[in-house]
Structures are given as structure tokens and as C-alpha cells.
Design an enzyme around this catalytic site. Structure first.
Site, PDB file in Angstrom:
ATOM      1  N   HIS A   1       0.883  -1.298   0.011  1.00  0.00           N
ATOM      2  CA  HIS A   1      -0.139  -0.033   0.071  1.00  0.00           C
ATOM      3  C   HIS A   1       1.039   1.359   0.065  1.00  0.00           C
ATOM      4  O   HIS A   1       0.218   2.384  -0.194  1.00  0.00           O
ATOM      5  CB  HIS A   1      -0.888  -0.043   1.092  1.00  0.00           C
ATOM      6  CG  HIS A   1      -1.897  -1.233   1.233  1.00  0.00           C
ATOM      7  ND1 HIS A   1      -2.702  -1.339   0.103  1.00  0.00           N
ATOM      8  CD2 HIS A   1      -2.172  -2.078   2.237  1.00  0.00           C
ATOM      9  CE1 HIS A   1      -3.570  -2.341   0.658  1.00  0.00           C
ATOM     10  NE2 HIS A   1      -3.216  -2.724   1.691  1.00  0.00           N
TER      11      HIS A   1
HETATM   12 ZN   LIG Z   1      -4.013  -7.159   3.093  1.00  0.00          ZN
END
Ligand SMILES: [Zn+2]
Length: 365
Positions: A137
Site C-alpha cells: 500500500h
Molecule cells: Zn491485506
């Protein structure tokens, strides 16, 4: 040939504090579980202890400014504009700020993945497993979703600088790999295939089928968003009908897979429907695919999972498939979905994905 298990016990310092879902004892728990299940652990794995990543490696993906902010915050310096550089889910719940030492710990995660990639690239091992990798992320200038530095993207970029021309990143984490996607959205040397829970039902809210890349990267980002509850059979179908033909056409020189146990049906943070068998299927298919397209060369990055009882079993089940171990495991909880739950919906989604991609890939025409 043994498999490299790249693991530095210091990775337990990659922790966001008490009460945060990313618990740091996961790595040790897994190692203990694997040693208990495999009396011949040392014949199967060679443990390699990695170093932390250097700043130049971080800069392959992240800006100098972002790295400097992380270093300062990691020392406990409170910066008033910190939310420009991270979301609050990376904060220690008890201090409301980034955890002390997180820069060094995140560098260890990157160092672990880089070492694994290097060992496979150099030909010392066919497969290398990095415990602590897959922090997909993190973006160029923003950390989020329990991720500070994006080791997945850094690894792929590093391999490109070493001369590789075609790399497959296969992201099987329950969440879409928004940071990795962003890093390579306009590039055609990385094929990014991301199978995850429908982002209209889960963080990060991106990773829809119409996100296919841009510019010369058009067609090289492939999102496979699955409905909540999608089961072992759905994953198997996706591998057979999409991931295999596409990867064979792309012909990667190496495969990087990332993702831990969070697609498990009782993960706690997510809502997918895999059982232990589903993780074995992922491992097995990745092994077969690597053998068919790139002489078995595979780098496996593992860190996620939010049900701590399940995590060691699901990681192990993945390795059962990856290394063809066939060790029996008992499902820790009774499955709540039938084995083919959401298969019909999965087939419909795949049809739609192929329509988006047929312009770029012969196998979908
Ligand atoms: Zn995850």
C-alpha cells in the site's frame, strides 16, 4: 535444491504497537509452527539473514522528502504536517503517532525482500520466501495501510535496473495493492496482476477492472476484484482462466508473489472466503506457473493476516503448495461458505475483465 527462507528475527520490530491489527509476533509464530510440522525443516529451508535496505534502494520508489520525514518521525520527532505523508492507520494506537523505530523496521522489510529477489536473480535458489515482505500500500510520498516502504515495487524496480525486461507481480493479498499499482501504472516491463476483494466493499477503494494501466502501460495492470465470500474454487478458476494464459503470453523472467493470510474466511479484517486449501491452491499454481514460464524462479513475499490463530496455518498451507510438501493441516475453524461460493459471479467478472484486456492480449481474443 533448498528454498531460501529470508528472515531476520529483528523483523519483529516492524510493529505499530499494542492494539494495532498488525501484530509483530506473527513471524516467530510461523517459524515455530513450521519447525514443529517439519522435522526436516533444515533440509527444506536454508535460513538467510538479510540486512536493512539502503537509502538508494528506497529511492527507487520513494521520494527523498518522504524518506526524510519517515526518519524524523521514527526518531519520535513530532511533525505538524505528518498526515501529508501517512494515514492514521500507520499510527501506534497508544501514542497517536508513527511508532518509534518504524523507519529502521520498514527498511528491514525491504532488505528482506531485496535479498530474496537477489538470491533468485543470481541463481543461488530457484525460490526465496521473504518473511516481512509485501507492503503493497505504500506510495511514492505516502505511507498507508500498515505500509511504510513498498518492498514489492522496490524489488521489481531493482530487478529492472539489473537488466530484467519482464517481471510478473502477482498480488494475492485480500486488499488491492494500490501502492504497487501506482508505481507501475504507465510501465510495460511489469505485468501487475492483482486478485483481491471488491474494493467497493474494502480498503483501499481502488483496484477495479477498468484500471488497466495507462500510456505504454495500458493492458499491463490487471485487477481481479472478487465479491465477499469468494471461495477456493473462485481462486482456482481465476488461475486457470486468466492468470495462466496471460502469464504464458507475457513470459516473465521471474515471478514476484505477495500476500499473506488475509483472504481467509475468518480473517477478521476482510470478507473473502478462502479455506486452508485455497492457500495451498495459490501456492501450487504459482509453483506450476513459475516452472512453466521461468524455470521455477519465484520470489514470495509474506506478511499479512489478521487472525493470529489462523495465520501460521494459512502461511504454511501456501508453502505446502509452493514447495509441494503435502503436510496435513486441520482447518482451525469450520468453513462458513461452500467450496464453490461466488463461483458464478467470479465467472461473470472474468468475462468482463477479458473484454477490457482483449485489445492487448491474444489469449483473450
Ligand atoms: Zn491485506
Amino acid at each position: 535444491m533448498k528454498t531460501a527462507l529470508v528472515y531476520n528475527p529483528k523483523i519483529k520490530e516492524y510493529s505499530f504497537g499494542k492494539g494495532h491489527p498488525f501484530t509483530s509476533e506473527r513471524f516467530e509464530n510461523f517459524i515455530n509452527f513450521a519447525k514443529e510440522k517439519l522435522p526436516n525443516f533444515r533440509d527444506i529451508f536454508e535460513q538467510i539473514i538479510p540486512d536493512t535496505a539502503k537509502e538508494n534502494d528506497l529511492k527507487l520508489i520513494h521520494s527523498k522528502e518522504y524518506i526524510e520525514v519517515m526518519i524524523k518521525a521514527s526518531k519520535g520527532i513530532v511533525l505538524p504536517d505528518i498526515l501529508r505523508y501517512t494515514t492514521e492507520d500507520n499510527f501506534n494506537p497508544s501514542t497517536g503517532y508513527l511508532p518509534k523505530g518504524i523507519d529502521e523496521a520498514a527498511r528491514m522489510a525491504v532488505g528482506t525482500s531485496l535479498k530474496a529477489a537477489d538470491l533468485v536473480f543470481e541463481g543461488r535458489f530457484k525460490k526465496a520466501i521473504a518473511l516481512g515482505g509485501g507492503l503493497h500500500h505504500a506510495k511514492k510520498e505516502k505511507g498507508e495501510g500498515f505500509c511504510i516502504y513498498n518492498d514489492v515495487a522496490i524489488c521489481a524496480k531493482k530487478l529492472i535496473t539489473k537488466g530484467l525486461k519482464r517481471i510478473l507481480i502477482l498480488d494475492t493479498d485480500a486488499h488491492a495493492g494500490n501502492g504497487t499499482s501506482e508505481a507501475f501504472y504507465t510501465e510495460n516491463q511489469i505485468l501487475f496482476i492483482d486478485i483481491h476483494q471488491d474494493p467497493s466493499t474494502l480498503y483501499p477503494g481502488t483496484g477495479f477492472i477498468n484500471e488497466i494501466g495507462a500510456g505504454k502501460g495500458e493492458g499491463f495492470t490487471v485487477n481481479i476484484p472478487l465479491p465477499p465470500g469468494a471461495s477456493d474454487k473462485s481462486y482456482q478458476y481465476v488461475f486457470e482462466q486468466l492468470i495462466f494464459p496471460l502469464t504464458k503470453e507475457f513470459k516473465p523472467q521471474i515471478i514476484i508473489r505477495n500476500g499473506g493470510s488475509d483472504p481467509y474466511f475468518a480473517d477478521g479484517l476482510t470478507n473473502l472466503g478462502l479455506t486452508l486449501d485455497g492457500f495451498r491452491i495459490i501456492g501450487e499454481r504459482v509453483r506450476m506457473l513459475a516452472e512453466q514460464v521461468c524455470q521455477g524462479k519465484e520470489v514470495d513475499l509474506i506478511a499479512s493476516g489478521y487472525n493470529q490463530k489462523v495465520l501460521p496455518l494459512a502461511w504454511f498451507s501456501l508453502m505446502n503448495g509452493l514447495l509441494d510438501l503435502n503436510i496435513k493441516l486441520k482447518e482451525p475453524q469450520k468453513p462458513v461458505f461452500p467450496k464453490d461460493f461466488k463461483l458464478r459471479e467470479t465467472k461473470e467478472i472474468l468475462k468482463e475483465i477479458k473484454l477490457y484486456l482483449r485489445k492487448y492480449w491474444k489469449c483473450f481474443q
